[in-house]
Design a protein around this motif. Structure first.
Motif, mmCIF file in Angstrom:
data_model
loop_
_atom_site.group_PDB
_atom_site.id
_atom_site.type_symbol
_atom_site.label_atom_id
_atom_site.label_comp_id
_atom_site.label_asym_id
_atom_site.label_seq_id
_atom_site.Cartn_x
_atom_site.Cartn_y
_atom_site.Cartn_z
ATOM 1 N N MET A 1 0.864 -1.165 0.000
ATOM 2 C CA MET A 1 0.000 0.000 0.000
ATOM 3 C C MET A 1 0.910 1.227 0.000
ATOM 4 S SD MET A 1 -3.180 0.779 2.582
ATOM 5 C CE MET A 1 -2.463 -0.172 3.856
ATOM 6 N N ASN A 2 0.752 2.064 -1.006
ATOM 7 C CA ASN A 2 1.625 3.232 -1.161
ATOM 8 C C ASN A 2 1.233 4.375 -0.250
ATOM 9 O OD1 ASN A 2 2.932 1.806 -3.114
ATOM 10 N ND2 ASN A 2 1.878 2.769 -4.816
ATOM 11 N N LYS A 3 -0.043 4.568 -0.032
ATOM 12 C CA LYS A 3 -0.518 5.693 0.765
ATOM 13 C C LYS A 3 -0.431 5.348 2.243
ATOM 14 C CE LYS A 3 -4.406 8.795 1.440
ATOM 15 N NZ LYS A 3 -3.662 9.683 2.262
ATOM 16 N N THR A 4 0.077 6.275 3.018
ATOM 17 C CA THR A 4 0.132 6.084 4.461
ATOM 18 C C THR A 4 -1.220 6.463 5.048
ATOM 19 O OG1 THR A 4 2.462 6.647 4.465
ATOM 20 C CG2 THR A 4 1.324 6.748 6.572
ATOM 21 N N ILE A 5 -1.739 5.558 5.861
ATOM 22 C CA ILE A 5 -3.019 5.801 6.517
ATOM 23 C C ILE A 5 -2.739 6.017 7.992
ATOM 24 C CG2 ILE A 5 -5.251 4.797 7.093
ATOM 25 C CD1 ILE A 5 -5.160 3.392 4.389
ATOM 26 N N ASN A 6 -3.078 7.212 8.465
ATOM 27 C CA ASN A 6 -2.793 7.576 9.844
ATOM 28 C C ASN A 6 -4.013 7.610 10.737
ATOM 29 O OD1 ASN A 6 0.019 8.090 9.368
ATOM 30 N ND2 ASN A 6 -0.621 9.913 8.260
ATOM 31 N N ASP A 7 -5.193 7.764 10.145
ATOM 32 C CA ASP A 7 -6.397 7.880 10.958
ATOM 33 C C ASP A 7 -7.615 7.428 10.152
ATOM 34 O OD1 ASP A 7 -7.072 10.050 9.235
ATOM 35 O OD2 ASP A 7 -6.213 11.503 10.631
ATOM 36 N N MET A 8 -8.762 7.473 10.792
ATOM 37 C CA MET A 8 -10.008 7.024 10.157
ATOM 38 C C MET A 8 -10.329 7.821 8.892
ATOM 39 S SD MET A 8 -11.356 4.492 11.794
ATOM 40 C CE MET A 8 -11.470 3.728 13.384
ATOM 41 N N ASP A 9 -10.073 9.118 8.905
ATOM 42 C CA ASP A 9 -10.346 9.934 7.722
ATOM 43 C C ASP A 9 -9.504 9.486 6.527
ATOM 44 O OD1 ASP A 9 -12.240 11.453 9.081
ATOM 45 O OD2 ASP A 9 -10.807 13.033 9.609
ATOM 46 N N ASP A 10 -8.215 9.239 6.772
ATOM 47 C CA ASP A 10 -7.336 8.744 5.705
ATOM 48 C C ASP A 10 -7.834 7.407 5.174
ATOM 49 O OD1 ASP A 10 -5.643 10.913 6.101
ATOM 50 O OD2 ASP A 10 -4.079 9.750 7.122
ATOM 51 N N GLN A 11 -8.200 6.535 6.096
ATOM 52 C CA GLN A 11 -8.667 5.205 5.703
ATOM 53 C C GLN A 11 -9.941 5.307 4.883
ATOM 54 O OE1 GLN A 11 -11.527 3.375 6.961
ATOM 55 N NE2 GLN A 11 -10.987 1.435 6.044
ATOM 56 N N TYR A 12 -10.861 6.133 5.334
ATOM 57 C CA TYR A 12 -12.138 6.275 4.629
ATOM 58 C C TYR A 12 -11.915 6.834 3.223
ATOM 59 C CZ TYR A 12 -17.112 6.991 3.981
ATOM 60 O OH TYR A 12 -18.381 6.913 3.497
ATOM 61 N N GLU A 13 -11.100 7.855 3.118
ATOM 62 C CA GLU A 13 -10.827 8.482 1.825
ATOM 63 C C GLU A 13 -10.139 7.501 0.865
ATOM 64 O OE1 GLU A 13 -7.784 11.843 0.150
ATOM 65 O OE2 GLU A 13 -8.729 12.249 2.086
ATOM 66 N N PHE A 14 -9.135 6.799 1.364
ATOM 67 C CA PHE A 14 -8.391 5.858 0.538
ATOM 68 C C PHE A 14 -9.283 4.714 0.049
ATOM 69 C CE2 PHE A 14 -5.816 1.979 0.144
ATOM 70 C CZ PHE A 14 -4.973 2.365 -0.894
ATOM 71 N N MET A 15 -10.021 4.099 0.969
ATOM 72 C CA MET A 15 -10.866 2.966 0.587
ATOM 73 C C MET A 15 -11.997 3.396 -0.337
ATOM 74 S SD MET A 15 -9.450 0.273 1.713
ATOM 75 C CE MET A 15 -10.715 -0.956 1.555
ATOM 76 N N THR A 16 -12.568 4.550 -0.093
ATOM 77 C CA THR A 16 -13.640 5.031 -0.960
ATOM 78 C C THR A 16 -13.125 5.203 -2.387
ATOM 79 O OG1 THR A 16 -14.765 6.097 0.886
ATOM 80 C CG2 THR A 16 -15.338 6.879 -1.315
ATOM 81 N N LYS A 17 -11.939 5.755 -2.519
ATOM 82 C CA LYS A 17 -11.328 5.938 -3.845
ATOM 83 C C LYS A 17 -11.143 4.585 -4.532
ATOM 84 C CE LYS A 17 -7.273 7.850 -6.121
ATOM 85 N NZ LYS A 17 -5.966 8.494 -5.921
ATOM 86 N N GLN A 18 -10.668 3.604 -3.792
ATOM 87 C CA GLN A 18 -10.456 2.268 -4.353
ATOM 88 C C GLN A 18 -11.787 1.615 -4.757
ATOM 89 O OE1 GLN A 18 -7.292 1.128 -4.974
ATOM 90 N NE2 GLN A 18 -6.803 3.180 -4.221
#
Length: 189
Positions: A1-18
């Motif tokens: 996984m290239n993007k660093t996920i630091n919190d719930m917002d990052d996780q939500y944004e990344f997964m939604t994009k995928q």
């Protein structure tokens, strides 16, 4: 996984994009795959805290959705209505104000209910919410079992990192060429 996920917002944004890159059918597969993983990973806890009939109902709902999806179709409206009726009969614990509602039980139940909704509506957010439920379940388990755990370090925990990588692997699999075979249900476990 290239993007660093630091919190719930990052996780939500990344997964939604995928998940936006998937068709509705594949998002349904992904959601039910996540809910199934959640049900299985917390099976011992569910057995202790749910009636046998409620647990069987939740499993039957996932089995019915899997059966339809593995046959190449999203469940029809009548089937989803019947699954909704079955789902509504599961005791969620909220009717008894004196009873503590176990967060794991609630998370698992909600994820299965969201799978039904995901099949009804072409909504990226619903499949993302089911994926988030798996993270929430791990969060509850880590909070209970790991004395050094803090919510601030959630996305640094190896179990969370592994889960994110596993979910991403399944999404990548569903983006490519895949077969609707029973082992799709147990991929990446």
């Amino acid at each position: 996984m290239n993007k660093t996920i630091n919190d719930m917002d990052d996780q939500y944004e990344f997964m939604t994009k995928q998940l936006r890159m998937l068709r509705h059918f594949e998002r349904c597969l992904f959601a039910v795959w996540c809910a199934d993983r959640l049900l299985i990973s917390h099976a011992d806890h569910l057995i202790k805290n749910l009636s046998q009939s409620d647990l069987r109902t939740l499993q039957d709902i996932l089995n019915d959705i899997w059966d339809s999806l593995l046959n190449g179709v999203i469940p029809e409206k009548d089937q989803l209505n019947a699954l909704d009726m079955d789902f509504m009969e599961v005791d969620d614990g909220w009717a008894d104000p004196m009873r503590d509602v176990d967060p794991i039980i609630s998370i698992v139940q909600q994820s299965i209910g969201m799978c039904i909704l995901c099949c009804r509506r072409n909504d990226v957010g619903l499949s993302q919410d089911v994926a988030q439920s798996v993270i929430d379940g791990l969060d509850c388990k880590l909070e209970k079992d790991d004395p050094g755990y803090t919510p601030e370090t959630l996305f640094e925990h190896p179990q969370i990192q592994y889960e994110l990588e596993t979910q991403l692997a399944m999404i990548k699999n569903l983006k490519g060429e895949y077969e609707l075979v029973p082992n799709l249900r147990t991929m990446f476990r």
